[in-house]
Each structure stands twice: as C-alpha cells, then as structure tokens.
Design a protein around this motif. Sequence first.
Motif, PDB file in Angstrom:
ATOM      1  N   ALA A  74       0.838  -1.244   0.465  1.00  0.00           N
ATOM      2  CA  ALA A  74       0.291   0.117  -0.205  1.00  0.00           C
ATOM      3  C   ALA A  74       1.158   1.329  -0.245  1.00  0.00           C
ATOM      4  CB  ALA A  74      -0.924  -0.486   0.979  1.00  0.00           C
ATOM      5  N   GLU A  75       1.921   0.944   0.650  1.00  0.00           N
ATOM      6  CA  GLU A  75       3.128   2.286   0.963  1.00  0.00           C
ATOM      7  C   GLU A  75       3.838   2.520   0.257  1.00  0.00           C
ATOM      8  OE1 GLU A  75       2.328   5.296   3.189  1.00  0.00           O
ATOM      9  OE2 GLU A  75       0.647   4.233   3.323  1.00  0.00           O
ATOM     10  N   LYS A  76       4.016   1.103  -1.417  1.00  0.00           N
ATOM     11  CA  LYS A  76       5.018   0.919  -2.390  1.00  0.00           C
ATOM     12  C   LYS A  76       6.155   1.157  -1.946  1.00  0.00           C
ATOM     13  CE  LYS A  76       1.825   2.636  -5.919  1.00  0.00           C
ATOM     14  NZ  LYS A  76       1.983   3.227  -7.111  1.00  0.00           N
ATOM     15  N   THR A  77       6.145   0.458  -0.560  1.00  0.00           N
ATOM     16  CA  THR A  77       7.772   0.665   0.142  1.00  0.00           C
ATOM     17  C   THR A  77       8.494  -0.862   0.453  1.00  0.00           C
ATOM     18  OG1 THR A  77       6.807   2.828   1.568  1.00  0.00           O
ATOM     19  CG2 THR A  77       8.751   1.251   2.399  1.00  0.00           C
ATOM     20  N   MET A  78       9.315  -0.571   0.177  1.00  0.00           N
ATOM     21  CA  MET A  78      10.476  -2.176   0.531  1.00  0.00           C
ATOM     22  C   MET A  78      10.926  -2.104   1.782  1.00  0.00           C
ATOM     23  SD  MET A  78      10.099  -5.827  -0.260  1.00  0.00           S
ATOM     24  CE  MET A  78       9.979  -5.807  -2.485  1.00  0.00           C
ATOM     25  N   TYR A  79      11.609  -3.423   2.823  1.00  0.00           N
ATOM     26  CA  TYR A  79      12.260  -2.770   3.534  1.00  0.00           C
ATOM     27  C   TYR A  79      12.917  -3.686   3.871  1.00  0.00           C
ATOM     28  CZ  TYR A  79       7.976   0.208   5.522  1.00  0.00           C
ATOM     29  OH  TYR A  79       7.460   0.914   5.784  1.00  0.00           O
ATOM     30  N   LEU A  80      14.326  -3.298   4.082  1.00  0.00           N
ATOM     31  CA  LEU A  80      15.267  -4.602   4.082  1.00  0.00           C
ATOM     32  C   LEU A  80      15.923  -4.871   6.105  1.00  0.00           C
ATOM     33  CD1 LEU A  80      17.447  -6.278   3.351  1.00  0.00           C
ATOM     34  CD2 LEU A  80      19.015  -4.652   3.255  1.00  0.00           C
ATOM     35  N   GLN A  81      15.347  -4.821   6.970  1.00  0.00           N
ATOM     36  CA  GLN A  81      15.739  -5.519   8.188  1.00  0.00           C
ATOM     37  C   GLN A  81      17.061  -6.119   8.981  1.00  0.00           C
ATOM     38  OE1 GLN A  81      14.235  -4.118  11.386  1.00  0.00           O
ATOM     39  NE2 GLN A  81      15.815  -4.547  12.765  1.00  0.00           N
ATOM     40  N   MET A  82      17.898  -5.126   8.742  1.00  0.00           N
ATOM     41  CA  MET A  82      19.760  -5.707   9.160  1.00  0.00           C
ATOM     42  C   MET A  82      19.780  -5.777  11.032  1.00  0.00           C
ATOM     43  SD  MET A  82      21.774  -3.977   7.019  1.00  0.00           S
ATOM     44  CE  MET A  82      21.055  -2.597   6.446  1.00  0.00           C
ATOM     45  N   ASN A  83      20.074  -7.192  11.249  1.00  0.00           N
ATOM     46  CA  ASN A  83      20.026  -7.496  12.481  1.00  0.00           C
ATOM     47  C   ASN A  83      21.439  -8.195  12.785  1.00  0.00           C
ATOM     48  OD1 ASN A  83      17.584  -6.704  13.438  1.00  0.00           O
ATOM     49  ND2 ASN A  83      16.275  -8.773  13.213  1.00  0.00           N
ATOM     50  N   LYS A  84      22.247  -8.182  14.191  1.00  0.00           N
ATOM     51  CA  LYS A  84      23.223  -8.874  14.481  1.00  0.00           C
ATOM     52  C   LYS A  84      24.355  -8.868  13.449  1.00  0.00           C
ATOM     53  CE  LYS A  84      20.962 -12.772  16.580  1.00  0.00           C
ATOM     54  NZ  LYS A  84      21.094 -14.531  16.118  1.00  0.00           N
ATOM     55  N   MET A  85      24.369  -7.562  13.056  1.00  0.00           N
ATOM     56  CA  MET A  85      25.628  -6.683  12.129  1.00  0.00           C
ATOM     57  C   MET A  85      26.686  -6.675  12.735  1.00  0.00           C
ATOM     58  SD  MET A  85      22.630  -3.537  10.909  1.00  0.00           S
ATOM     59  CE  MET A  85      23.927  -2.609   9.791  1.00  0.00           C
ATOM     60  N   THR A  86      27.986  -6.339  11.555  1.00  0.00           N
ATOM     61  CA  THR A  86      29.493  -6.833  11.881  1.00  0.00           C
ATOM     62  C   THR A  86      30.022  -5.776  11.567  1.00  0.00           C
ATOM     63  OG1 THR A  86      29.841  -8.070  10.014  1.00  0.00           O
ATOM     64  CG2 THR A  86      29.156  -9.508  11.726  1.00  0.00           C
ATOM     65  N   PRO A  87      30.476  -5.260  11.425  1.00  0.00           N
ATOM     66  CA  PRO A  87      31.510  -4.661  10.697  1.00  0.00           C
ATOM     67  C   PRO A  87      31.849  -4.286   9.071  1.00  0.00           C
ATOM     68  CG  PRO A  87      32.598  -4.892  12.444  1.00  0.00           C
ATOM     69  CD  PRO A  87      31.404  -5.565  12.651  1.00  0.00           C
ATOM     70  N   GLU A  88      31.882  -5.721   8.511  1.00  0.00           N
ATOM     71  CA  GLU A  88      31.978  -6.269   7.228  1.00  0.00           C
ATOM     72  C   GLU A  88      30.571  -5.455   6.662  1.00  0.00           C
ATOM     73  OE1 GLU A  88      34.984  -7.999   9.532  1.00  0.00           O
ATOM     74  OE2 GLU A  88      33.085  -8.421   9.976  1.00  0.00           O
ATOM     75  N   ASP A  89      29.575  -5.273   7.497  1.00  0.00           N
ATOM     76  CA  ASP A  89      28.119  -4.655   6.779  1.00  0.00           C
ATOM     77  C   ASP A  89      28.723  -3.246   6.545  1.00  0.00           C
ATOM     78  OD1 ASP A  89      26.202  -7.090   9.393  1.00  0.00           O
ATOM     79  OD2 ASP A  89      27.132  -7.226   7.182  1.00  0.00           O
ATOM     80  N   THR A  90      29.336  -3.101   6.443  1.00  0.00           N
ATOM     81  CA  THR A  90      29.359  -1.310   6.465  1.00  0.00           C
ATOM     82  C   THR A  90      29.949  -1.086   5.139  1.00  0.00           C
ATOM     83  OG1 THR A  90      30.729  -0.584   8.990  1.00  0.00           O
ATOM     84  CG2 THR A  90      30.634   0.832   6.384  1.00  0.00           C
ATOM     85  N   ALA A  91      28.977  -0.186   4.529  1.00  0.00           N
ATOM     86  CA  ALA A  91      28.798  -0.238   3.479  1.00  0.00           C
ATOM     87  C   ALA A  91      27.790   0.755   2.658  1.00  0.00           C
ATOM     88  CB  ALA A  91      28.427  -1.362   2.784  1.00  0.00           C
ATOM     89  N   LEU A  92      27.535   1.133   1.275  1.00  0.00           N
ATOM     90  CA  LEU A  92      26.709   1.901   0.656  1.00  0.00           C
ATOM     91  C   LEU A  92      25.598   1.362   0.365  1.00  0.00           C
ATOM     92  CD1 LEU A  92      25.316   4.741  -0.189  1.00  0.00           C
ATOM     93  CD2 LEU A  92      26.821   4.819  -1.876  1.00  0.00           C
ATOM     94  N   TYR A  93      24.416   0.996   0.625  1.00  0.00           N
ATOM     95  CA  TYR A  93      23.224   0.000   0.639  1.00  0.00           C
ATOM     96  C   TYR A  93      22.463   0.679  -0.555  1.00  0.00           C
ATOM     97  CZ  TYR A  93      24.358  -3.170   4.179  1.00  0.00           C
ATOM     98  OH  TYR A  93      25.202  -3.899   4.739  1.00  0.00           O
TER      99      TYR A  93
END
Length: 122
Positions: A74-93
């Motif tokens: 309905a909101e035309k929105t997609m989400y990405l829930q990120m848990n248990k993040m590590t420094p290796e997840d650092t990036a431009l998404y």
Amino acid sequence: QVQLVDSGGGLVQAGGSLRLSCTVSGRTSTYAMGWFRQTQGKEREFVAASTWSGRIAYYGDFVRGRFTISRDNAEKTMYLQMNKMTPEDTALYYCAADATRISTWATDYDYWGQGTQVTVSS
C-alpha cells in the motif's frame, strides 16, 4: 519511469540493527525489488530481493538469516531489516527495481535509488 528513494542508513554498533526503506513512485509498475551494497573499489554485492507479491525472495550467502526483506504494498515501500550487524556490513546500500523479473544480478535492474550509507562500528 520509476523513482526510488532509499533511506534508513546510519551508524550502529556491532550486534545492532537497522532498517532500510525504499519507496517507489512513478508511472511504471515494478515486479521485484532488490537491495545491493557497495564498498569503495568493489563491485555491487547482492544482499536481498523480493517480488512485490512476497512469494519469491532471495538472500546473499553472507546474510545467514540476519537480514529480512519485507514490503508494504500500500505504501509502495520495500524494507531491509538488518540484525546482528558486523563491521563487514559497512557499505553504501542501494535499492533497485526491475519491471519484469527478480534477479540477484545488479546489471538486471532497471532503476536505482541514490544509496544510503550504513556504518557498523566495532
């Protein structure tokens, strides 16, 4: 044409969580959305993708159950829930949209958001 606005990035400590959002607008309908990430000097890496129906979803191997892609049609929105993040997840998404298919390849996507920076501190 399709416009994508992605948001939700920021600074988080290792082990923490963030939720990214990507809102779609425009006249052209889209079939699937994807999330990719990129660090300096490297190619864009596939993170997750889903059809708007939710029946098909893919994740990158490194996700290992930590991330979840979801949508609000309905909101035309997609989400990405990120848990248990590590420094290796650092990036431009980046979020991306494809009009006709779901894919894990960045080159298959037709439309792109501007990117949102995610930084995970150790």
